[in-house]
Design a protein around this motif. Sequence first.
Motif, PDB file in Angstrom:
ATOM      1  N   THR A  78       0.853  -1.190   0.000  1.00 58.80           N
ATOM      2  CA  THR A  78       0.000   0.000   0.000  1.00 58.80           C
ATOM      3  C   THR A  78       0.879   1.226   0.000  1.00 58.80           C
ATOM      4  N   SER A  79       0.209   2.380  -0.242  1.00 55.08           N
ATOM      5  CA  SER A  79       0.964   3.636  -0.262  1.00 55.08           C
ATOM      6  C   SER A  79       0.130   4.707   0.404  1.00 55.08           C
ATOM      7  N   SER A  80       0.771   5.799   0.627  1.00 55.58           N
ATOM      8  CA  SER A  80       0.091   6.925   1.270  1.00 55.58           C
ATOM      9  C   SER A  80      -1.090   7.320   0.417  1.00 55.58           C
ATOM     10  N   PRO A  81      -2.228   7.642   0.969  1.00 55.74           N
ATOM     11  CA  PRO A  81      -2.409   8.058   2.399  1.00 55.74           C
ATOM     12  C   PRO A  81      -2.735   6.905   3.337  1.00 55.74           C
ATOM     13  N   ASP A  82      -2.673   5.612   2.834  1.00 58.47           N
ATOM     14  CA  ASP A  82      -2.952   4.518   3.770  1.00 58.47           C
ATOM     15  C   ASP A  82      -1.949   4.540   4.927  1.00 58.47           C
ATOM     16  N   ARG A  83      -2.469   4.199   6.056  1.00 59.09           N
ATOM     17  CA  ARG A  83      -1.631   4.031   7.250  1.00 59.09           C
ATOM     18  C   ARG A  83      -1.981   2.668   7.831  1.00 59.09           C
ATOM     19  N   PHE A 113     -10.731  -3.335   5.012  1.00 60.11           N
ATOM     20  CA  PHE A 113     -10.351  -4.718   4.766  1.00 60.11           C
ATOM     21  C   PHE A 113      -9.101  -5.046   5.576  1.00 60.11           C
ATOM     22  N   TYR A 114      -8.943  -6.317   5.851  1.00 57.92           N
ATOM     23  CA  TYR A 114      -7.691  -6.772   6.482  1.00 57.92           C
ATOM     24  C   TYR A 114      -7.201  -7.961   5.694  1.00 57.92           C
ATOM     25  N   THR A 139      -2.590  -7.773   8.625  1.00 57.66           N
ATOM     26  CA  THR A 139      -2.335  -6.349   8.420  1.00 57.66           C
ATOM     27  C   THR A 139      -3.639  -5.650   8.107  1.00 57.66           C
ATOM     28  N   PHE A 140      -3.729  -4.394   8.584  1.00 60.00           N
ATOM     29  CA  PHE A 140      -4.912  -3.571   8.333  1.00 60.00           C
ATOM     30  C   PHE A 140      -4.417  -2.182   7.955  1.00 60.00           C
ATOM     31  N   CYS A 141      -4.893  -1.705   6.799  1.00 61.59           N
ATOM     32  CA  CYS A 141      -4.454  -0.398   6.314  1.00 61.59           C
ATOM     33  C   CYS A 141      -5.680   0.442   5.964  1.00 61.59           C
TER      34      CYS A 141
END
Length: 752
Positions: A78-83, A113-114, A139-141
């Motif tokens: 994933t990429s920003s803006p995901d955290r 989603f995870y 993982t959860f983003c």
Amino acid sequence: MKNIYTIFSLQNRLKQMLARLPIVFLLFAVFATTTFEARAQSGLCDPATPFFVVDLSASPGGTWVSPSVIRNDNCCGTSSPDRCIEFEITLNASTVAINFNIASGAVPPGSMFYQINCGPPVAVGTPICISGPGPHTLTFCKPGNNTNTYSITAIPEPDASPPVIASNTCPTGIWVQGLVAGTITWSDITSGTGLYNSYLSCTNCSNPIVTPVPGHPAFVDYQVCGTVDAGACSGDLFFCDTVRVNMFDPLVASVNPNPASFCEGDAGVQLTGSSTGGFGTINYTWFNSSWTQLGAGANYFATAAGTYYFVVTDDMNGTCPGDTVVVVVTEHSSPLITIDPGTAGVCDGTPVTLTASGANTYVWSPITNLSPTTGSVVVATPSTTTTYTVTGTDVFGCTGTQSVLITIFPLPPVDAGPDQEICLGESAQLQGSGAWIYNWTPTATLNNPDIANPIATPLVTTTYYLTGLAPGNNVIFNGDFEAGNVGFTTDYFYSSNLMPEGYYYITNNPNNTHPNFANCQDHTPAPGTQMMVVNGAPVPNQDVWCQNVAVSPNTMYAFSTWVTSVHPTNPAVLQFSINSVLLGAPFTATTTTCDWNQFYEVWNSGASTTAQICIVNQNVIRSGNDFALDDISFAPICSNIDSVTVVVNPNPNISITPANPAICQGESATLTASSDVPGTTFLWSNGATTASIVVNPASTTTYSVTGTANGCTGSASVNVTVYPNPVLSLISSATAICNGGSASITVSSSIP
């Protein structure tokens, strides 16, 4: 149905216990084993992504909740803006799926989603199948920097409890896992009516508690059914299983006796333990008050007083409580038994009432001359001196004994003398002996009924009864002073120098204590030698000699002493006293020294069982009053009875027939004596001994006869009148006449 076992392993019991623990405790336990790392660990995320190690291996089902955290950096490409945030999860082998949710904090908008191991995204709140215990990386983003807590729930494969055991005092939990809440149902399939559903704390929960009630069956089978929580993972959408609950009665212990006691002198008391109910092997253990183990087994012999604990456990020990009985053991002192009177001296044939106290029941021995033989009050009439023993038993079953000596005093050898015969009008002197005091009855024909030898003058045959009284055995100790200065009390002082007044000494010669005292012997010099010599003080009612003695109630006693003056001046004046009450009149010694005289008084004991008997001074003149005492006696007066008969024989009444006989000279007469007493013998004045005699006196004569019958005599007399024969003389006028002639003849008599 899965296999049902009667006995299950400790692992399964622990499994049940864990299943019954509150979920918060499980969460705390999981949380406590969670490791938070400030940087990524799996290599699937950027270094700044928050990372947590989650251990859910302890149970196939459970929930872990994270601490508050802010997502950061990226994972799985994933990429920003995901955290993102990352979790490393280790699962139980029976876990088939997990579910991820946001537990608290602001929920980011939009779809969420995870992923597991960066696999296909799964909507948050939707379970995902898992194979094997892992570790697995979750993982959860999501864009945003919200502060949240996250929950990870392990979803087990559907399963239900193994067989369990329960009682009404030891409820047991049963469980089912892997089913959707709200779809779970528990049903009793043993009764066929659902009767035993009432034993369950709930019928639609995953962890009901089973609490049997009295009257329960040996077991109940419960069927549990419901929708499988992760049916897609386990292959079954609906699940049913049966759980057997084996039931037993609570373990109840008892001890007999309880409370328990034993008596002083006994070895102890047997405590017998027992129990009902319980499961499997029953174990018994005894402890003292300090919880020090004393022994194992149902029975214990307690040798000391105290508190004991009887602990009973079974195979459920540690899971279900055992039972403990507190037993208080008391050691009771033996009852203190008393007998009233404590001792007794009575005359032969006199009953003695004995009263025991201090216990509840009593048994006496020996039983000879005792009535009754049990009970607190008995009457003893022994013929010889006897010791009676009573055994008293109190309410605790403890026994005590006490004894009483009953001394039997012989009766005086009273003899009223031989029977006598007298004639009417005579007297007989009775010959009584063997007593000290005499009393004769009836008294009307006696000159004095209170002496040994009264004169009796009965008019008819009479039986006289003599009641003789005499002292029995002396109950005084050392009344002859042969044991020395012991056994009595006195207000006087003891010294061999009797020059001062108010002193006394035990000696064989008064002159040894004072040069002016006479040389006197003991009252009974053989074998006695000792006497109490006193220089009296002029204090009235001062105790010269006292002793405490046991007496029998309602008994006459004679109190006596022998006294002599040891100096002629102002002889002693003494008086008897019993229980501080003066008895009789004062008595005075003679002025003659060494002249022993006895004085006595009679006393009735009434209700008393003890008496203080004293000889007190009543001489208030200072000079003189010097005396000696010896052979002091206090003895019960015994009586005996004898009788004598005085036969009064009547004097015979004699008569002679004919009463006034008259005969002519030369003739004879028969005289006959008779008596009103048969068998009378006769003696005539002429010596004849027959009843009839023939007499031919020459002149008028008096004849007498004495009749004797039973030693008694009577007499009579009679005069026999003798008339002389007349003498005739003839005078003729002619001595010769012629034929045809006549002559005159004249006759004359000598008796006019």
